[in-house]
Design a protein around this motif. Structure first.
Motif, short mmCIF file in Angstrom:
data_model
loop_
_atom_site.label_atom_id
_atom_site.label_comp_id
_atom_site.label_asym_id
_atom_site.label_seq_id
_atom_site.Cartn_x
_atom_site.Cartn_y
_atom_site.Cartn_z
N TYR A 1 3.71 20.02 7.50
CA TYR A 1 3.57 18.62 6.89
C TYR A 1 2.31 18.75 5.73
O TYR A 1 1.52 18.92 6.10
CB TYR A 1 3.77 18.37 7.88
N GLY A 2 3.23 17.83 5.23
CA GLY A 2 1.94 17.48 4.35
C GLY A 2 1.38 16.43 4.12
O GLY A 2 -0.19 16.18 3.92
N ALA A 3 1.63 15.33 5.11
CA ALA A 3 0.83 13.99 6.30
C ALA A 3 1.56 13.94 7.08
O ALA A 3 2.60 14.17 7.32
CB ALA A 3 1.88 13.09 4.60
N VAL A 4 1.51 13.06 7.52
CA VAL A 4 1.11 13.16 8.96
C VAL A 4 2.84 12.24 8.94
O VAL A 4 2.98 12.48 10.07
CB VAL A 4 -0.31 11.95 9.97
N THR B 1 4.31 8.86 -1.98
CA THR B 1 3.23 8.77 -0.86
C THR B 1 3.28 7.63 -0.09
O THR B 1 2.99 7.77 1.23
CB THR B 1 2.11 8.98 -1.92
N THR B 2 4.13 6.65 -0.10
CA THR B 2 4.15 5.83 0.85
C THR B 2 5.38 4.87 0.85
O THR B 2 6.55 5.12 0.17
CB THR B 2 3.61 4.45 -0.36
N VAL C 1 0.03 21.49 5.91
CA VAL C 1 -0.19 21.93 4.38
C VAL C 1 -0.30 20.92 3.26
O VAL C 1 0.15 20.24 3.34
CB VAL C 1 1.27 23.11 4.16
N SER C 2 -0.15 21.61 1.95
CA SER C 2 0.06 20.74 0.75
C SER C 2 0.82 20.46 0.48
O SER C 2 1.67 21.08 0.73
CB SER C 2 -1.47 21.44 -0.25
N GLY C 3 1.17 19.12 -0.64
CA GLY C 3 2.79 18.64 -0.77
C GLY C 3 3.04 17.34 -0.68
O GLY C 3 2.35 17.61 1.22
N LEU C 4 4.05 16.92 -0.42
CA LEU C 4 4.93 15.91 0.43
C LEU C 4 6.43 16.94 0.88
O LEU C 4 6.80 16.28 0.60
CB LEU C 4 5.37 15.11 -0.29
N ALA C 5 6.53 17.55 2.24
CA ALA C 5 7.35 17.98 2.62
C ALA C 5 6.52 18.41 4.37
O ALA C 5 6.04 18.29 4.25
CB ALA C 5 7.53 19.53 1.58
N VAL C 6 7.63 18.36 4.97
CA VAL C 6 7.81 19.13 6.22
C VAL C 6 9.24 19.99 6.34
O VAL C 6 10.11 20.21 5.40
CB VAL C 6 8.61 17.70 6.92
N ASN D 1 4.91 4.90 6.62
CA ASN D 1 3.73 4.98 6.36
C ASN D 1 2.77 3.56 6.28
O ASN D 1 1.85 3.43 6.47
CB ASN D 1 2.80 6.31 6.36
N GLN D 2 4.09 2.70 6.57
CA GLN D 2 3.00 1.75 6.28
C GLN D 2 4.39 0.34 6.60
O GLN D 2 5.83 0.57 6.46
CB GLN D 2 3.69 1.19 4.19
N ALA D 3 3.83 -0.50 7.03
CA ALA D 3 5.22 -1.81 7.18
C ALA D 3 4.19 -3.37 6.75
O ALA D 3 3.40 -3.16 7.03
CB ALA D 3 4.45 -1.65 9.22
N MET D 4 4.56 -4.30 6.25
CA MET D 4 4.38 -5.40 6.05
C MET D 4 4.83 -6.51 6.73
O MET D 4 6.13 -6.26 6.68
CB MET D 4 4.72 -5.65 4.71
#
Length: 106
Positions: free
Chosen positions: A39-42, A70-71, A21-26, A102-105
């Motif tokens: 979900y809005g992102a993986v 978003t990150t 779905v759209s948005g940043l929610a689960v 969704n990010q690792a440095m």
């Protein structure tokens, strides 16, 4: 090791369906032997999976989380002989993914 398998659900297990779905929610709901993750992102879909694995989603109750980011990441210090092995990093990444990262440095 996580008790996840793709395909038909074995007897006594929980079947899960995913809907983007759209948005940043689960949003996770559970009805009997079936759960639905919207979900809005993986990374948020994986956070929904972890909520199911942890037993945080009760029958018939909507479990919803929203994020303004978003990150969402982590920085691991790999200096001065503190370098992780590849298998150890893979373990970290699996656990971080289930937490919604969704990010690792390095």
């Amino acid at each position: 090791s996580f008790p996840l398998r793709k395909g038909r659900a074995a007897k006594g297990s929980l079947g899960v369906s995913f809907e983007r779905v759209s948005g940043l929610a689960v949003e996770v709901t559970r009805h009997g032997p079936v759960a639905r993750i919207r979900y809005g992102a993986v990374n948020l879909a994986l956070r929904g999976v972890s909520a199911l694995l942890a037993g945080l989603v009760r029958e018939g109750v909507v479990c919803r989380e929203e994020t303004p980011f978003t990150t969402f990441g982590i920085m691991l210090d790999c200096s001065r002989n503190a370098v992780m092995s590849v298998p150890h990093l893979k373990r970290w990444f699996r656990q971080l993914a289930l937490l919604g990262y969704n990010q690792a440095m390095l």
